[in-house]
Design a protein around this motif. Sequence first.
Motif, short mmCIF file in Angstrom:
data_model
loop_
_atom_site.label_atom_id
_atom_site.label_comp_id
_atom_site.label_asym_id
_atom_site.label_seq_id
_atom_site.Cartn_x
_atom_site.Cartn_y
_atom_site.Cartn_z
N TRP A 66 0.83 -1.21 0.00
CA TRP A 66 0.00 0.00 0.00
C TRP A 66 0.87 1.26 0.00
N HIS A 67 2.03 1.14 0.61
CA HIS A 67 2.90 2.31 0.72
C HIS A 67 3.90 2.39 -0.45
N THR B 269 0.35 5.00 -1.24
CA THR B 269 -0.25 5.98 -0.33
C THR B 269 0.69 6.26 0.82
N GLU B 270 0.42 7.33 1.52
CA GLU B 270 1.21 7.69 2.70
C GLU B 270 0.70 6.91 3.90
#
Length: 477
Positions: free
Chosen positions: A190-191, A245-246
Amino acid sequence: MLVLFETAAGYAIFKVLDESKLQEVDSLWKEFETPEKANKVVKLKHFEKFQDTTEALAAATAMTEGKMGKSLKKVLKKVVAKEAHEQLAISDAKLGGVIKEKLNLSCVHSPAVAELMRGIRTQMESLITGLPPREISAMSLGLAHSLSRYKLKFSPDKVDTMIVQAISLLDDLDKELNNYIMRCREWYGWHFPEVGKIITDNLAYCKSVRKIGARTNVATTDLSEHLPEEVEAEVKLAAEISMGTEVSEEDIGNIMHLCDQVIEITEYRTQLYDYLKNRMMAIAPNLTVMVGELVGARLISHAGSLLNLAKHPASTVQILGAEKALFRALKTRRDTPKYGLIYHASLVGQTSAKNKGKISRMLAAKASLAIRYDALGEDTNAEMGVENRAKLEARLRHLEEKGIRRISGTGKAMAKSDKYQHRSDVKVYDPSGDSTLPSVSKKRKFEEVEEEEVATPVTVKTKKPKKEPVEGQLSNS
């Protein structure tokens, strides 16, 4: 005749007073019913007492292995060698061969000798003077405990329970590692999703994630310890244009903790595999040489123990692990499976598909012999396994080469293929194949036609005249 009798307290040499009694084997036990009768048959000539339990243990161990210990050799040289013309009655034929070879003494082992030993054992307390019954029983108990402890001391190398537990734990670790790595890739994806496709090795991925942390640290992080230069450059380039994403620092901390777990479990799995390999070479060296340590350990685990596996025939070893498919095939009357766990052996894996069944059957036959040799034999070398594996490899090469033999001709002759030569001949179109009419010339010579007419005269059939009906017949009808 002299009799060598072994006790827990020491060695006893008896002199047979009446050898004629030994000829009546069935009634020999009657001569040892009472101590008085026993003293008329045999008489104690010499008794060599053991100094301590260690000496008794060494003597008992040598006796069980059919060898001649130092104390026994000393007694035989001292007592029996003086009367070399006498025969020596012993209870173990193997030991008798060793004594005859080393000391050149004539040894006897027969049913009569066995019955004589049994009679001496029943009257041992009265025949061997100077040893109280309590002392003899205490020495017997002490020697039994020492011998059991000695056997147990060397038996942990032969305990296959450790192999069963180790291979089960190895399989569990593989499952857990797969789950952890899948979760780690998905979580960190995700990151920084791009790094999952760039770094394919799971351990290198976890070590890299552990060192990178947040995606913004990639540019300042040195990954040369875990990755090649070109892969490291690709990771740094992907970090600049990443679509991830962050995430918070707490999320990164949990991901890094998961990476630590994966790295620790991977290191422990490597250590456990080395342990399993060493233990398999100690317990079943021949089986390990034949099928490998992992397949051998799984066979032992599936059977329960090495001894249980040794009781299985080769046909069962071949399909061990495919019981579900076997019973389904028997129920539906289909073809039964050709291999089970043995399919993962290297010999079966490197075989072509059509020969896998044959080579698995031959491997199972040789592996069952290796299992019995490992479980029941006294030697711990792998010479038999190496020899049988070489035979199987030769047979495998023969099967693979058999496919290119000629169908016709002698079966032993190899197929001879001509050397390939490239020929670029220009072919011209043949228009004669276009016409479907018969290719016969229409012009024929006039003479040939006349000759044919003369040769074949024409026969004209005359028609029969029809009978006209008479007028009278017509009127009647």
